[in-house]
Scaffold this active site. Structure first.
Site, PDB file in Angstrom:
ATOM      1  N   ASP A 113     -19.443 -17.150  24.149  1.00  0.00           N
ATOM      2  CA  ASP A 113     -20.672 -16.786  23.980  1.00  0.00           C
ATOM      3  C   ASP A 113     -20.684 -15.359  24.298  1.00  0.00           C
ATOM      4  OD1 ASP A 113     -21.380 -19.196  23.520  1.00  0.00           O
ATOM      5  OD2 ASP A 113     -22.536 -19.451  25.354  1.00  0.00           O
ATOM      6  N   GLU A 121     -18.025 -13.102  23.983  1.00  0.00           N
ATOM      7  CA  GLU A 121     -17.610 -12.133  22.845  1.00  0.00           C
ATOM      8  C   GLU A 121     -18.448 -11.977  21.760  1.00  0.00           C
ATOM      9  OE1 GLU A 121     -12.718 -13.291  22.802  1.00  0.00           O
ATOM     10  OE2 GLU A 121     -14.302 -14.887  22.844  1.00  0.00           O
ATOM     11  N   GLU A 159     -30.192 -40.238   2.359  1.00  0.00           N
ATOM     12  CA  GLU A 159     -30.344 -39.399   3.652  1.00  0.00           C
ATOM     13  C   GLU A 159     -31.175 -39.910   4.819  1.00  0.00           C
ATOM     14  OE1 GLU A 159     -31.689 -35.750   1.950  1.00  0.00           O
ATOM     15  OE2 GLU A 159     -30.059 -35.562   0.670  1.00  0.00           O
ATOM     16  N   LYS A 209     -34.520 -39.283   7.135  1.00  0.00           N
ATOM     17  CA  LYS A 209     -35.813 -38.603   7.153  1.00  0.00           C
ATOM     18  C   LYS A 209     -36.047 -37.741   8.379  1.00  0.00           C
ATOM     19  CE  LYS A 209     -40.268 -39.105   5.116  1.00  0.00           C
ATOM     20  NZ  LYS A 209     -41.169 -38.406   5.983  1.00  0.00           N
ATOM     21  N   ASP A 226     -37.820 -35.783  11.086  1.00  0.00           N
ATOM     22  CA  ASP A 226     -39.097 -35.770  11.433  1.00  0.00           C
ATOM     23  C   ASP A 226     -39.436 -34.439  12.003  1.00  0.00           C
ATOM     24  OD1 ASP A 226     -41.838 -36.504  11.820  1.00  0.00           O
ATOM     25  OD2 ASP A 226     -41.256 -37.588  13.695  1.00  0.00           O
ATOM     26  N   TYR A 236     -32.081 -29.838   2.401  1.00  0.00           N
ATOM     27  CA  TYR A 236     -31.791 -30.932   1.718  1.00  0.00           C
ATOM     28  C   TYR A 236     -32.147 -30.662   0.059  1.00  0.00           C
ATOM     29  CZ  TYR A 236     -36.435 -31.835   3.151  1.00  0.00           C
ATOM     30  OH  TYR A 236     -37.872 -31.688   3.698  1.00  0.00           O
ATOM     31  N   LYS A 241     -39.567 -46.239   5.554  1.00  0.00           N
ATOM     32  CA  LYS A 241     -40.038 -45.791   7.086  1.00  0.00           C
ATOM     33  C   LYS A 241     -39.559 -47.140   8.206  1.00  0.00           C
ATOM     34  CE  LYS A 241     -43.586 -42.770   7.330  1.00  0.00           C
ATOM     35  NZ  LYS A 241     -43.877 -41.535   7.812  1.00  0.00           N
ATOM     36  N   CYS A 294     -55.340 -38.181  47.222  1.00  0.00           N
ATOM     37  CA  CYS A 294     -53.988 -37.778  46.972  1.00  0.00           C
ATOM     38  C   CYS A 294     -53.144 -39.050  47.496  1.00  0.00           C
ATOM     39  CB  CYS A 294     -53.724 -36.486  47.432  1.00  0.00           C
ATOM     40  SG  CYS A 294     -51.900 -36.110  47.362  1.00  0.00           S
ATOM     41  N   CYS A 323     -51.123 -37.536  50.487  1.00  0.00           N
ATOM     42  CA  CYS A 323     -51.398 -36.773  51.597  1.00  0.00           C
ATOM     43  C   CYS A 323     -52.811 -37.058  51.978  1.00  0.00           C
ATOM     44  CB  CYS A 323     -51.534 -35.174  51.736  1.00  0.00           C
ATOM     45  SG  CYS A 323     -52.596 -34.578  50.424  1.00  0.00           S
ATOM     46  N   CYS A 373     -54.810 -32.410  43.475  1.00  0.00           N
ATOM     47  CA  CYS A 373     -54.745 -32.353  45.162  1.00  0.00           C
ATOM     48  C   CYS A 373     -54.969 -31.032  45.442  1.00  0.00           C
ATOM     49  CB  CYS A 373     -53.604 -32.920  45.742  1.00  0.00           C
ATOM     50  SG  CYS A 373     -53.469 -32.822  47.368  1.00  0.00           S
ATOM     51  N   CYS A 391     -49.440 -30.573  51.284  1.00  0.00           N
ATOM     52  CA  CYS A 391     -49.230 -31.933  50.511  1.00  0.00           C
ATOM     53  C   CYS A 391     -47.808 -31.938  50.434  1.00  0.00           C
ATOM     54  CB  CYS A 391     -49.984 -32.140  49.272  1.00  0.00           C
ATOM     55  SG  CYS A 391     -49.754 -33.372  48.519  1.00  0.00           S
TER      56      CYS A 391
HETATM   57  S1  IVH Z   1     -36.989 -34.577  -0.216  1.00  0.00           S
HETATM   58  C1  IVH Z   1     -39.842 -34.112  -3.765  1.00  0.00           C
HETATM   59  N1  IVH Z   1     -35.457 -35.397   1.936  1.00  0.00           N
HETATM   60  O1  IVH Z   1     -40.486 -36.015   4.067  1.00  0.00           O
HETATM   61  C2  IVH Z   1     -38.873 -34.748  -2.741  1.00  0.00           C
HETATM   62  N2  IVH Z   1     -37.757 -34.839   2.262  1.00  0.00           N
HETATM   63  O2  IVH Z   1     -42.726 -37.184   2.582  1.00  0.00           O
HETATM   64  C3  IVH Z   1     -38.971 -33.747  -1.525  1.00  0.00           C
HETATM   65  N3  IVH Z   1     -38.482 -35.148   4.616  1.00  0.00           N
HETATM   66  O3  IVH Z   1     -42.519 -33.282   2.708  1.00  0.00           O
HETATM   67  C4  IVH Z   1     -38.675 -34.457  -0.143  1.00  0.00           C
HETATM   68  N4  IVH Z   1     -36.349 -35.689   5.592  1.00  0.00           N
HETATM   69  O4  IVH Z   1     -41.074 -32.970   4.803  1.00  0.00           O
HETATM   70  C5  IVH Z   1     -36.816 -34.895   1.557  1.00  0.00           C
HETATM   71  N5  IVH Z   1     -34.008 -35.905   3.730  1.00  0.00           N
HETATM   72  C6  IVH Z   1     -35.106 -35.465   3.198  1.00  0.00           C
HETATM   73  C7  IVH Z   1     -36.324 -35.457   4.234  1.00  0.00           C
HETATM   74  C8  IVH Z   1     -37.505 -35.048   3.604  1.00  0.00           C
HETATM   75  C9  IVH Z   1     -37.870 -35.448   5.607  1.00  0.00           C
HETATM   76  C10 IVH Z   1     -40.066 -34.822   4.762  1.00  0.00           C
HETATM   77  C11 IVH Z   1     -40.128 -33.488   3.874  1.00  0.00           C
HETATM   78  C12 IVH Z   1     -41.070 -33.981   2.872  1.00  0.00           C
HETATM   79  C13 IVH Z   1     -41.768 -35.380   3.388  1.00  0.00           C
HETATM   80  C14 IVH Z   1     -41.978 -36.104   2.204  1.00  0.00           C
END
Ligand code: IVH
Length: 687
Positions: free
Chosen positions: A34, A36, A114, A116, A118, A227, A314, A408, A411, A426, A432
């Site tokens: 870090d 360097e 892939e 998803k 969050d 992605y 999901k 509390c 105390c 409190c 306390c």
């Molecule tokens: S592809 C046209 N890949 O999910 C398709 N989306 O419900 C474009 N998201 O708005 C999305 N991981 O924010 C894609 N591996 C992934 C994702 C992903 C999360 C989110 C993204 C999108 C929402 C769609």
């Protein structure tokens, strides 16, 4: 060094730093320390100050932020950002596969799966390998231009590695997120400061991206996985190749993707990650299944809302039912009371859960909780599980209504609740125990007075034996107070505690580090006092304006809110603190012990602060100094650069080719417009 040499060195340094940076974010590999790394950045920064004409927007030194955006421009997406349709069952996945099969009329096809992520979707626009614009998804058609904030995210390359197949212009999409570790640390810090805790990493990411001060964004350590790649000319034939290309260009991608030959393999992938995803550093809420071949994606096309070639599966949120044994109350450093659900142990997403957060009295009321109820507990994005509801059908008939504590638990003092606030406090600050202990723990931490040789057990020992009552008492401690001091050690695993006593060597260490702490700078002491809403960053900002604790203590509420970034809440809290007679006494004693309650003037920064408190907007093209060079000069001299013209602005520095609308607005608001020369004269640097 000649200009040519400087340019060459700057280019080389940028390339080197970008290389190490990408290696770190793509492979989690650090080839240099870090220290360097920071040295390389520092050399670059120094050169850029000497040769501001070579300070590029894409330089890694530009990631620290500092630009203030009052409101984000709305921009129209070049390609609409659609969403995905969601499914929750295997059956629906088979249905999706059937639709794909039918749409592709007998061709063979494969999927790319892939996770998803969050987080918050982002679209990045690159021209000639340089980041031009970053936009949020918004309503899919139009989003917010958050480029200044996105630039601070270190896994978003400002300048790409050059690759032969790279088109001149293209769009990249991905997900900005905050790792759970960063999120937890942020919340731990907020808890220390007595601030409300943030709900989850996703909302925090979204809030952070919309912050006005990009230097705060820079400190929040956001991350980003990409992605999606789209250019006018197709340079890759499959989604998989697009991901490889993204990686080659220097983007961070998640290596959790997998190519699947059939929907059965997709289901295997989905099951594989159902629990494994909790080991990842970020939150994920499902998987995304995409047809791999881009030509086939085209054939399948889109519905009005989402692509027909992709779908999201999901995961159900992990939830369990268990019995509520009781509700206990925790008291924090600031006296805030947090109710905690004590549960019959239950297995949830791989761990045994015994306690869950209940936030505050309103939450208990909302859930209509009674002790003995069967409750639903869920583990969402947060590590701490939460009680989400009561199983009313199974409620035993004889349960009594739950009455929130009025005193509390530690105390016995009567609690109070400020109007409009959900949390009880409190008020017994001085007496306390958890508050007293919490304040001392806060005071000794590394970011404050750095007396960490003094652990929580020793502090408790000192409190138990009446050797200290507050942080100032630490400075009156003698070796004999510590040597042989008995203290208790509690263990999570066993009931009760064991007694230890402090040895000679530890006692000496503690005395030394208390003595050394007297030279901690003023801002760290101020942070250590634990004034509500005054964290490390706010403390730094405050001492920039008030160089002496007396000045700060005497500043009125009206003066305080004039300080940049100090809002009403902080100003009110500061006044409350400094008006308190016990605090006044405490500070007097700390001064008496020789702690630093003034800014060390010898360590002050390079400029001479002639622009202190003045605000500037820079617009147009300049002859002698680059725009970034001007910004740097303003900052070094204590001024502030704003991004848009408002009535509060002091100066508009106007260069060539400045837009007429800006000029008009400045004239309308009577803002003083100055030239590059005027500005340089102002700071005495027009040579
Ligand atoms: S592809 C046209 N890949 O999910 C398709 N989306 O419900 C474009 N998201 O708005 C999305 N991981 O924010 C894609 N591996 C992934 C994702 C992903 C999360 C989110 C993204 C999108 C929402 C769609």
């Amino acid at each position: 060094m000649t200009r040519e040499e400087a340019k060459k060195t700057i280019d080389e340094l940028i390339e080197k730093i970008d290389h190490y940076n990408a290696l770190y974010y793509q492979e989690s590999v650090s080839e240099i320390s870090d220290y360097e790394f920071d040295q390389l950045l520092k050399s670059l920064e120094d050169l850029e100050t000497k040769f501001p004409e070579f300070k590029y927007d894409y330089s890694p030194t530009q990631r620290v932020g500092g630009t203030i955006t009052k409101s984000f421009d709305t921009v129209t997406h070049k390609n609409a950002m659609l969403s995905l349709s969601n499914t929750y069952s295997e059956e629906e996945l088979f249905d999706f596969d059937k639709r794909v099969e039918k749409g592709l009329e007998g061709q063979s096809y494969e999927y790319l799966c892939e996770l998803k992520f969050d987080g918050v979707a982002i679209s990045l626009w690159y021209e000639n390998g340089v980041l031009q614009r970053a936009v949020t998804r918004g309503d899919g058609t139009r989003g917010d231009d958050i480029t200044t904030n996105a630039r601070t995210i270190r896994s978003i390359p400002l300048k790409l590695r050059s690759v032969s197949s790279m088109p001149n212009e293209f769009e990249v999409r991905g997900e900005v997120f905050m790792s759970r570790k960063v999120f937890d640390a942020l919340n731990a810090e907020r808890e220390l400061k007595g601030e409300a805790l943030l709900a989850n990493p996703r909302n925090t990411t979204s809030g952070t991206l919309k912050m006005q001060d990009s230097s705060v964004v820079a400190n929040r350590k956001l991350d980003c996985f990409l992605y999606y790649f789209q250019s006018d000319d197709r340079v890759v034939s499959t989604h998989e190749k697009a991901i490889h290309l993204l990686e080659k260009l220097g983007f961070s991608i998640s290596k959790t993707y997998k190519k699947c030959q059939s929907i059965h393999e997709v289901i295997e992938y989905m099951k594989e990650w159902e629990l494994k995803r909790f080991d990842l550093p970020l939150d994920t809420d499902g998987i995304v299944i995409k047809v791999n071949e881009l030509n086939q994606q085209d054939q399948l096309g889109f519905t009005a809302k989402s692509p027909r070639w992709a779908i999201a599966y999901k995961y159900k949120t992990q939830s369990a039912t268990t019995r509520l044994r009781g509700i206990t109350f925790q008291v924090g450093r600031t006296g805030a009371i947090t109710p905690v659900a004590e549960l019959e142990p239950v297995l949830l997403a791989g761990t045994t859960v015994k306690r869950a957060s209940l936030h505050n009295a309103n939450e208990i009321e909302r859930l209509e909780l009674k002790i003995g109820d069967y409750v639903f507990v869920e583990k969402g994005g947060e590590i701490i599980p939460k009680v989400t509801g009561v199983d009313l059908e199974n409620r035993p008939y004889d349960l009594e209504d739950f009455v929130y504590t009025e005193v509390c638990p530690e105390c016995g003092t009567k609690l109070f609740r400020k109007e409009g606030e959900a949390v009880h406090y409190c008020p017994n600050e001085a007496g306390c125990p958890p508050q007293v202990l919490g304040r001392i723990e806060h005071f000794i931490q590394r970011k404050a007075m750095n007396i960490e040789s003094l652990g929580p057990e020793t502090i408790r020992g000192l409190l138990d034996h009446g050797k200290i009552k507050d942080v100032a008492d630490l400075y009156a401690l003698k070796y004999d107070d510590l040597n042989g001091l008995e203290f208790k050690i509690y263990s999570d695993k066993k009931e009760g505690y064991s007694v230890r006593s402090l040895r000679d060597k530890s006692a000496r260490n503690i005395i030394n580090s208390i003595e050394n702490s007297k030279s901690q700078p003023f801002d760290q002491l101020l942070f250590g006092l634990g004034i509500r809403y005054v964290g490390a960053t706010v403390s730094e900002k405050l001492v920039e304006y008030y160089k002496d604790i007396h000045d700060l203590a005497n500043a009125s509420y009206e003066e305080l809110i004039e300080v940049p970034e100090i809002g009403e809440r902080i100003a009110e809290s500061l006044r409350l603190y400094f008006d308190d007679k016990n605090n006044k006494e405490l500070i007097k004693r700390l001064i008496g012990f020789g702690l630093k309650t003034k800014v060390d003037e010898t360590k002050e920064k390079k400029g001479n602060n002639v622009l202190e408190g003045k605000t500037f907007v820079i617009s147009g093209v300049f002859e002698k100094v680059s725009r970034d060079g001007l910004k740097e000069l303003i900052k070094n001299q204590g001024g502030k650069v704003l991004s848009s013209i408002s009535s509060k602005l002091d100066f508009l520095v106007a260069g060539d080719k400045m837009g007429p609308s800006k000029m008009e607005k400045a004239q309308k608001l009577n803002i003083q417009t100055i030239s590059e020369d005027d500005f340089l004269n102002m700071i005495g640097k027009n040579d």
